[in-house]
Scaffold this motif. Structure first.
Motif, mmCIF file in Angstrom:
data_model
loop_
_atom_site.group_PDB
_atom_site.id
_atom_site.type_symbol
_atom_site.label_atom_id
_atom_site.label_comp_id
_atom_site.label_asym_id
_atom_site.label_seq_id
_atom_site.Cartn_x
_atom_site.Cartn_y
_atom_site.Cartn_z
ATOM 1 N N SER A 1 0.800 -1.233 0.000
ATOM 2 C CA SER A 1 0.000 0.000 0.000
ATOM 3 C C SER A 1 0.831 1.280 0.000
ATOM 4 C CB SER A 1 -1.000 0.037 1.162
ATOM 5 O OG SER A 1 -2.273 0.440 0.704
ATOM 6 N N SER A 2 2.142 1.166 -0.250
ATOM 7 C CA SER A 2 2.967 2.357 -0.399
ATOM 8 C C SER A 2 3.043 2.741 -1.877
ATOM 9 C CB SER A 2 4.366 2.101 0.151
ATOM 10 O OG SER A 2 5.051 1.138 -0.624
ATOM 11 N N ALA A 3 3.814 3.784 -2.178
ATOM 12 C CA ALA A 3 3.929 4.271 -3.553
ATOM 13 C C ALA A 3 4.589 3.233 -4.451
ATOM 14 C CB ALA A 3 4.735 5.564 -3.569
ATOM 15 N N ALA A 4 4.218 3.269 -5.726
ATOM 16 C CA ALA A 4 4.763 2.339 -6.710
ATOM 17 C C ALA A 4 6.233 2.629 -6.984
ATOM 18 C CB ALA A 4 3.973 2.440 -8.006
ATOM 19 N N GLU A 5 6.968 1.572 -7.303
ATOM 20 C CA GLU A 5 8.356 1.692 -7.756
ATOM 21 C C GLU A 5 8.427 1.205 -9.195
ATOM 22 O OE1 GLU A 5 12.903 0.224 -6.701
ATOM 23 O OE2 GLU A 5 11.203 -0.742 -5.710
ATOM 24 N N ILE B 1 -8.188 6.939 -4.827
ATOM 25 C CA ILE B 1 -7.183 7.751 -4.136
ATOM 26 C C ILE B 1 -6.132 8.218 -5.140
ATOM 27 C CG2 ILE B 1 -5.382 7.744 -2.362
ATOM 28 C CD1 ILE B 1 -7.076 5.583 -0.925
ATOM 29 N N ASP B 2 -5.888 9.526 -5.168
ATOM 30 C CA ASP B 2 -4.874 10.100 -6.043
ATOM 31 C C ASP B 2 -3.499 9.703 -5.510
ATOM 32 O OD1 ASP B 2 -3.027 11.689 -7.391
ATOM 33 O OD2 ASP B 2 -4.269 13.486 -7.324
ATOM 34 N N PRO B 3 -2.698 8.953 -6.290
ATOM 35 C CA PRO B 3 -1.399 8.516 -5.773
ATOM 36 C C PRO B 3 -0.412 9.649 -5.549
ATOM 37 C CG PRO B 3 -1.647 7.920 -8.080
ATOM 38 C CD PRO B 3 -2.981 8.429 -7.628
ATOM 39 N N LEU B 4 -0.675 10.821 -6.119
ATOM 40 C CA LEU B 4 0.235 11.961 -5.942
ATOM 41 C C LEU B 4 -0.118 12.811 -4.727
ATOM 42 C CD1 LEU B 4 0.712 13.133 -9.640
ATOM 43 C CD2 LEU B 4 2.151 11.613 -8.267
ATOM 44 N N SER B 5 -1.404 12.848 -4.357
ATOM 45 C CA SER B 5 -1.821 13.679 -3.218
ATOM 46 C C SER B 5 -2.187 12.870 -1.983
ATOM 47 C CB SER B 5 -3.017 14.547 -3.612
ATOM 48 O OG SER B 5 -4.179 13.743 -3.802
ATOM 49 N N GLY B 6 -2.514 11.593 -2.178
ATOM 50 C CA GLY B 6 -2.986 10.781 -1.059
ATOM 51 C C GLY B 6 -4.399 11.115 -0.632
#
Length: 267
Positions: free
Chosen positions: A13-17, A216-221
């Motif tokens: 559930s963290s940001a994509a790599e 959920i916007d992945p850039l703003s959370g």
């Protein structure tokens, strides 16, 4: 058709790599979802469903023995893979219960401060991988801290079609796939049963049911008030048991994937 993008998520559930190449293990991409945040009291897994700001957590492997955590307003933290004999913590991920090594108090305090709730960080050694639902897999086929399956694949054309329906471009990272394929028609992956990427073969075992995390916007959370793209998906991708977008896969072996590899439909 070819593999146009590769992603892993070292911390669930963290940001994509984004990756250009990745080793493939039977339990998923090497290093994918090997760490998970759990409630300190209950051991229940914590994701963006409960804490949308987890989208802003960045977790990156440092070699094979440590994880670097980053979050807005927080100093970086390096967390070492728990050693053999580390304290085991009871955890719950959906209906599964397991004992997993705890990553220690420093990681717990850092994450608790970042997420605003008491939590712990746990690690999944390969030997503790979780059995995939035997309704779709054989005994011994396992996964890491995923929502059920080792790999998620989405066609780029499928996202392009959804974006047109919603009326704005949507980043692929909203849907958290490992594998993105281009060169096929929209939703062609719904019909695939076996594929080969490079020299590796995969079984396509189940459509992926989608949840509130897609809003959920992945850039703003931040969670969108319009409930998009889930609201649009519900108008044309709803089936028995959920709203579906993408396909879950199981690898038939181990090897390597790289962006640009050809994709072949075997069945």
């Amino acid at each position: 058709m070819h593999l146009c993008s590769l992603y892993r998520f070292p911390l669930k559930s963290s940001a994509a790599e984004p990756l250009q190449r990745a080793d493939v293990e039977r339990i998923g991409l090497a290093g994918d979802r090997r760490w998970m945040v759990v409630d300190a009291a209950t051991g229940a897994f914590i994701t963006q469903r409960l804490v949308p700001s987890m989208a802003l957590l960045t977790a990156r492997w440092v070699g094979e023995d440590a994880l670097r955590l980053q979050a807005p307003g927080m100093p970086d933290l390096l967390v070492e893979v728990p050693p053999a004999g580390a304290e085991l913590r009871g955890v719950r991920i959906w209906r599964e219960s397991a004992l997993m090594p705890d990553a220690g108090d420093d990681a717990a305090q850092w994450l608790s401060a970042s997420l605003g709730r008491a939590c712990r960080l746990v690690y999944l050694p390969r030997e503790r991988a979780i059995q995939v639902d035997t309704g779709y897999a054989s005994p011994g086929e396992r996964t890491a801290f995923t929502d059920g399956f080792p790999f998620l694949l989405i066609g780029q054309a499928s996202l392009d079609d959804l974006s047109r329906r919603v009326g704005r471009a949507l980043p692929m990272t909203r849907f958290r796939p490992n594998l993105v394929v281009s060169g096929a028609e929209a939703y062609a992956e719904d019909q695939w049963r076996r594929i080969r990427i490079g020299t590796l073969e995969f079984r396509v075992v189940k459509p992926c049911s989608r949840c509130i995390i897609t809003t959920i916007d992945p850039l703003s959370g931040l969670r969108g008030e319009d409930r998009e793209p889930l609201a649009t998906l519900q108008t044309y991708r709803k089936g028995e048991g959920g709203v579906f977008f993408g396909q879950n896969l199981i690898a038939e072996g181990e090897g390597e994937l790289a962006v640009g590899m050809p994709v072949e439909i075997l069945d």
